[in-house]
Write a protein that holds these residues in place. Sequence first.
Motif, PDB file in Angstrom:
ATOM      1  N   LYS A   1       0.816  -1.204   0.000  1.00 24.09           N
ATOM      2  CA  LYS A   1       0.000   0.000   0.000  1.00 24.09           C
ATOM      3  C   LYS A   1       0.852   1.257   0.000  1.00 24.09           C
ATOM      4  N   LEU A   2       0.331   2.268  -0.689  1.00 25.53           N
ATOM      5  CA  LEU A   2       0.886   3.607  -0.577  1.00 25.53           C
ATOM      6  C   LEU A   2       0.130   4.339   0.523  1.00 25.53           C
ATOM      7  N   ILE A   3       0.866   4.885   1.479  1.00 21.62           N
ATOM      8  CA  ILE A   3       0.257   5.654   2.561  1.00 21.62           C
ATOM      9  C   ILE A   3       0.593   7.112   2.328  1.00 21.62           C
ATOM     10  N   PHE A   4      -0.437   7.898   2.046  1.00 23.33           N
ATOM     11  CA  PHE A   4      -0.235   9.281   1.636  1.00 23.33           C
ATOM     12  C   PHE A   4      -0.216  10.225   2.832  1.00 23.33           C
ATOM     13  N   GLY A   5       0.590  11.264   2.695  1.00 22.05           N
ATOM     14  CA  GLY A   5       0.540  12.369   3.632  1.00 22.05           C
ATOM     15  C   GLY A   5      -0.625  13.275   3.298  1.00 22.05           C
ATOM     16  N   SER A   6      -0.845  14.270   4.132  1.00 17.95           N
ATOM     17  CA  SER A   6      -1.989  15.168   3.954  1.00 17.95           C
ATOM     18  C   SER A   6      -1.693  16.289   2.967  1.00 17.95           C
ATOM     19  N   GLY A   7      -0.455  16.422   2.550  1.00 19.34           N
ATOM     20  CA  GLY A   7      -0.136  17.340   1.467  1.00 19.34           C
ATOM     21  C   GLY A   7       0.332  18.716   1.896  1.00 19.34           C
ATOM     22  N   THR A   8       1.104  19.334   1.028  1.00 15.67           N
ATOM     23  CA  THR A   8       1.531  20.729   1.179  1.00 15.67           C
ATOM     24  C   THR A   8       1.021  21.507  -0.021  1.00 15.67           C
ATOM     25  N   ARG A   9       0.313  22.603   0.257  1.00 18.72           N
ATOM     26  CA  ARG A   9      -0.158  23.467  -0.843  1.00 18.72           C
ATOM     27  C   ARG A   9       0.903  24.521  -1.096  1.00 18.72           C
ATOM     28  N   LEU A  10       1.454  24.504  -2.298  1.00 16.08           N
ATOM     29  CA  LEU A  10       2.508  25.448  -2.676  1.00 16.08           C
ATOM     30  C   LEU A  10       1.938  26.505  -3.605  1.00 16.08           C
ATOM     31  N   LEU A  11       2.169  27.757  -3.262  1.00 19.32           N
ATOM     32  CA  LEU A  11       1.806  28.886  -4.122  1.00 19.32           C
ATOM     33  C   LEU A  11       3.086  29.605  -4.513  1.00 19.32           C
ATOM     34  N   VAL A  12       3.348  29.688  -5.793  1.00 18.24           N
ATOM     35  CA  VAL A  12       4.511  30.419  -6.288  1.00 18.24           C
ATOM     36  C   VAL A  12       4.009  31.692  -6.939  1.00 18.24           C
ATOM     37  N   ARG A  13       4.367  32.820  -6.347  1.00 18.93           N
ATOM     38  CA  ARG A  13       3.882  34.117  -6.828  1.00 18.93           C
ATOM     39  C   ARG A  13       4.787  34.627  -7.949  1.00 18.93           C
ATOM     40  N   PRO A  14       4.194  35.078  -9.056  1.00 16.31           N
ATOM     41  CA  PRO A  14       5.010  35.547 -10.187  1.00 16.31           C
ATOM     42  C   PRO A  14       5.784  36.822  -9.845  1.00 16.31           C
TER      43      PRO A  14
END
Lengths: 116, 109
Positions: free
Chosen positions: B96-109
């Motif tokens: 099984k793959l056990i996923f993390g809850s994630g990181t939301r990345l915003l790259v500002r121009p």
Amino acid sequence: DVKVTQSSRYLVKRTGEKVFLECVQDMDHENMFWYRQDPGLGLRLIYFSYDVKMKEKGDIPEGYSVSREKKERFSLILESASTNQTSMYLCASTTSGLPSSYNEQFFGPGTRLTVL
Amino acid sequence: SQQGEEDPQALSIQEGENATMNCSYKTSINNLQWYRQNSGRGLVHLILIRSNEREKHSGRLRVTLDTSKKSSSLLITASRAADTASYFCAALSSYKLIFGSGTRLLVRP
């Protein structure tokens, strides 16, 4: 180009309805997976299948069943939809071999299901 | 819970800067994978590091793995606006793959 497709991008159903989510892959993969994704919880495995007509429960199988009649198709069934099954559903597939050699999973675009 | 943890939950940086995301997991693993998800879409595999590896590179991506600390990090160098997405680590444990809850990345121009 490898491809995993899901039957619907958006779906709205009523409480108590039977819901079918279809997933098809064209990569001849033995292994297929159904996940649900909820904010702050990441992806959680519902069911997976490592061969035709074979299925194994994942971490959250309650309220769901699956069907794998053909190698390329893996269906997720909500027997009686409930509002707490409102979620994004993601299908994935990967090559066979020893579990320890599993490489990347290929994901479909997801189905956003709303149960009213 | 078997879920992995990711840190930070959200990250906002300027284009050209580096972005670092961290992941911790709880079980023994075969490998650790990183995936990217654009808003409302499926996940796309970025890079895989095996349990006997410590560091891996792919283009602007650098992944490290410390099995003694059960942690991994993903570094994106010279970020671009197109890198804006959610990033998930996934630890392969048995089948099984056990996923993390994630990181939301915003790259500002």
